[in-house]
Design a protein around this motif. Structure first.
Motif, PDB file in Angstrom:
ATOM      1  N   GLY A  87      -8.999  -5.008   0.774  1.00  0.00           N
ATOM      2  CA  GLY A  87      -8.223  -5.700  -0.492  1.00  0.00           C
ATOM      3  C   GLY A  87      -9.241  -4.931  -1.639  1.00  0.00           C
ATOM      4  O   GLY A  87      -8.525  -4.005  -2.688  1.00  0.00           O
ATOM      5  N   LEU A  88     -10.661  -4.609  -1.219  1.00  0.00           N
ATOM      6  CA  LEU A  88     -10.358  -3.531  -1.872  1.00  0.00           C
ATOM      7  C   LEU A  88     -10.845  -2.081  -1.733  1.00  0.00           C
ATOM      8  O   LEU A  88     -10.516  -0.872  -2.810  1.00  0.00           O
ATOM      9  CB  LEU A  88     -12.422  -3.471  -1.683  1.00  0.00           C
ATOM     10  CG  LEU A  88     -13.694  -4.943  -1.291  1.00  0.00           C
ATOM     11  CD1 LEU A  88     -14.589  -4.621  -0.697  1.00  0.00           C
ATOM     12  CD2 LEU A  88     -13.400  -4.799  -3.076  1.00  0.00           C
ATOM     13  N   GLN A  89      -9.978  -1.529  -0.562  1.00  0.00           N
ATOM     14  CA  GLN A  89      -9.188  -0.041  -0.470  1.00  0.00           C
ATOM     15  C   GLN A  89      -8.443  -0.240  -1.055  1.00  0.00           C
ATOM     16  O   GLN A  89      -7.362   0.784  -1.791  1.00  0.00           O
ATOM     17  CB  GLN A  89      -9.558   0.401   0.918  1.00  0.00           C
ATOM     18  CG  GLN A  89      -8.491   1.513   0.836  1.00  0.00           C
ATOM     19  CD  GLN A  89      -9.445   2.526   1.377  1.00  0.00           C
ATOM     20  OE1 GLN A  89     -10.413   1.862   1.267  1.00  0.00           O
ATOM     21  NE2 GLN A  89      -8.979   3.699   0.742  1.00  0.00           N
ATOM     22  N   HIS A  90      -7.097  -1.182  -1.806  1.00  0.00           N
ATOM     23  CA  HIS A  90      -5.371  -1.294  -1.634  1.00  0.00           C
ATOM     24  C   HIS A  90      -5.832  -1.832  -3.551  1.00  0.00           C
ATOM     25  O   HIS A  90      -4.949  -1.601  -3.919  1.00  0.00           O
ATOM     26  CB  HIS A  90      -4.831  -1.252  -1.095  1.00  0.00           C
ATOM     27  CG  HIS A  90      -4.515  -1.087   0.453  1.00  0.00           C
ATOM     28  ND1 HIS A  90      -4.430   0.733   0.081  1.00  0.00           N
ATOM     29  CD2 HIS A  90      -5.130  -1.077   1.353  1.00  0.00           C
ATOM     30  CE1 HIS A  90      -3.896   0.596   1.528  1.00  0.00           C
ATOM     31  NE2 HIS A  90      -4.611  -0.375   2.245  1.00  0.00           N
ATOM     32  N   GLY A 120     -12.216  -5.838  -8.328  1.00  0.00           N
ATOM     33  CA  GLY A 120     -12.230  -7.291  -9.237  1.00  0.00           C
ATOM     34  C   GLY A 120     -11.331  -8.067  -8.346  1.00  0.00           C
ATOM     35  O   GLY A 120     -11.280  -8.457  -9.099  1.00  0.00           O
ATOM     36  N   PRO A 121      -9.617  -7.586  -8.230  1.00  0.00           N
ATOM     37  CA  PRO A 121      -8.613  -8.334  -7.613  1.00  0.00           C
ATOM     38  C   PRO A 121      -9.292  -9.157  -6.529  1.00  0.00           C
ATOM     39  O   PRO A 121      -8.828 -10.501  -5.909  1.00  0.00           O
ATOM     40  CB  PRO A 121      -7.411  -7.567  -8.308  1.00  0.00           C
ATOM     41  CG  PRO A 121      -7.446  -6.634  -8.310  1.00  0.00           C
ATOM     42  CD  PRO A 121      -9.140  -6.299  -8.470  1.00  0.00           C
ATOM     43  N   THR A 122      -9.740  -8.339  -5.657  1.00  0.00           N
ATOM     44  CA  THR A 122      -9.932  -8.614  -4.158  1.00  0.00           C
ATOM     45  C   THR A 122     -11.041  -9.676  -4.425  1.00  0.00           C
ATOM     46  O   THR A 122     -11.174 -11.242  -3.709  1.00  0.00           O
ATOM     47  CB  THR A 122     -10.837  -7.777  -3.393  1.00  0.00           C
ATOM     48  OG1 THR A 122      -9.876  -6.930  -3.507  1.00  0.00           O
ATOM     49  CG2 THR A 122     -11.613  -8.437  -2.048  1.00  0.00           C
TER      50      THR A 122
END
Length: 416
Positions: A370-373, A377-379
């Motif tokens: 999640g952090l990568q893509h 914020g969203p993750t």
């Protein structure tokens, strides 16, 4: 009905059990902190170091349910003695191999597999034995006290392990071996009968396959357990994702590793203090009201962590979380052990641990992706979904909300 609670410090069997359980837990924590670093020192490969730890975890999960059958078939004193002896031999052999200069990657894989097998087969024996050494009304306070013990181990084991490694990489293995020896010696001091009490037909009348499934049937057969387990899975998955996400974000910002490590330290201190407070809360506040309230409080406490990864905010929130954890784990963990019949303790607890480990175990990878893509914020916002969902599952279950204080619990009420 349950008996009235007593002072745990006056229970010699409980003190012997606590000493035995703490001895091997502390030794394993010292070894666990050092293992990855030792693996890297031996192999020179990050991938190999991570693979050895992963193999140990996978092996432990594979044998966990068969281990639950053994715990329910055998005298739990025998299980504790055998597990202590096996750990002592494995870790002593690893220490000797380092001193002899023959500790290689294949040997480290063997140590990882062996420790995983012992953990998976016998780790449930200690928890199952606890019910035989304390009364039902004392179970929640005993579990809460163990949470404080865990906090102390989390504080002391890593720095001690680092100091030992500075002298010799063999010493963390030797410490784990000594801890296992102390486990055996303290277990011998327990006078209570630790044999499973078979109030129903002997498990030997069932096939091995049927016995392994009995733990899962116990969970699925109880409406209360069917509601509690998903809530526990959600909150543990959320904590794993949140912790991993915060750690990676702070690392990416260049925050020093020692400051990130303070997260574990403040939570451990919170657990130490919380274990003392939990004793009064558990005995005075009805279990259902206490658990639901703390689940809601944990949700509120963790929202700021997801929204902002400021180090002071993260430390404050995890410190408060540490204060809350012993009470909810003591109340809920004690109740689960109380309602599961003695002859099903090993299998039911193994099934619950296995189910609880699966989704949370995937969360570090999910947080990293999640952090990568998606970005921070969203993750981090996505993790917020899990905590309210767990709180709602708890708060909307009438039977859970109605649970009384431990002295009024009905014990052994779940059928296989």
């Amino acid at each position: 009905m349950s008996t009235a609670p007593t002072r745990l410090t006056r229970n010699r069997d409980y003190l012997a059990w606590l000493a035995a359980d703490t001895s091997w837990q502390f030794g394993s924590a010292v070894h666990g902190f050092a293992m990855t670093l030792i693996c890297y020192a031996v192999t020179g490969s990050y991938a190999q170091a991570g693979a050895i730890a992963t193999v140990s975890t996978i092996v432990s999960m594979v044998v966990m349910v068969p281990g639950g059958v053994l715990v329910d078939r055998w005298d739990r004193r025998r299980s504790l003695m055998i597990s202590g002896a096996l750990r002592m031999v494995v870790y002593a052999a690893a220490a000797t191999a380092w001193w002899a200069g023959v500790l290689t990657a294949p040997l480290l894989y063997a140590v990882g597999v062996a420790s995983g097998v012992v953990t998976g087969l016998f780790s449930g024996a200690s928890d199952a034995a606890l019910r035989s050494v304390v009364g039902t009304a004392d179970l929640p306070r005993a579990v809460a006290s163990n949470q404080g013990r865990d906090g102390a181990v989390s504080l002391a084991a890593p720095p001690l392990s680092g100091l030992l490694m500075g002298a010799s990489y063999a010493l963390p293995f030797l410490t784990a071996s000594i801890g296992s020896l102390l486990q055996m010696l303290c277990t011998r001091r327990i006078r209570a009968d630790l044999r499973p009490r078979h109030d129903r037909p002997s498990p030997g009348q069932d096939t091995w396959h049927q016995e392994m499934l009995a733990g899962f049937r116990t969970i699925l057969g109880s409406p209360l357990l069917r509601r509690i387990l998903p809530a526990l899975i959600l909150v543990n998955a959320g904590l794993n994702a949140l912790y991993t996400g915060v750690t990676l974000i702070l690392t990416g910002r260049g925050v020093p590793a020692w400051r990130i490590g303070l997260i574990d330290s403040v939570m451990a201190v919170g657990m130490l203090i919380g274990a003392v407070l939990a004793q009064r809360l558990i005995s005075r506040v009805p279990t259902g009201r206490l658990v639901v309230t703390i689940f809601i409080a944990c949700t509120a406490v963790l929202v700021p962590v997801a929204l902002t990864q400021s180090v002071p905010v993260v430390l404050a929130c995890f410190g408060v979380l540490g204060l809350l954890v012993p009470a909810v784990n003591g109340a809920m963990g004690g109740y689960l052990q109380a309602i599961i019949p003695d002859e099903l303790q090993g299998r039911a607890l193994a099934a619950m641990h296995l189910v609880q480990m699966t989704l949370p175990g995937l969360m570090p990878a999910a947080a990293g992706l999640g952090l990568q893509h998606l970005g921070a914020g969203p993750t981090m916002a996505a993790t917020l979904i899990l905590f309210p969902a767990a709180a709602i599952l708890m708060a909307t279950h009438r039977e859970l909300r109605a649970l009384p204080t431990p002295d009024r619990w009905e014990i052994g009420t779940v059928e296989p």
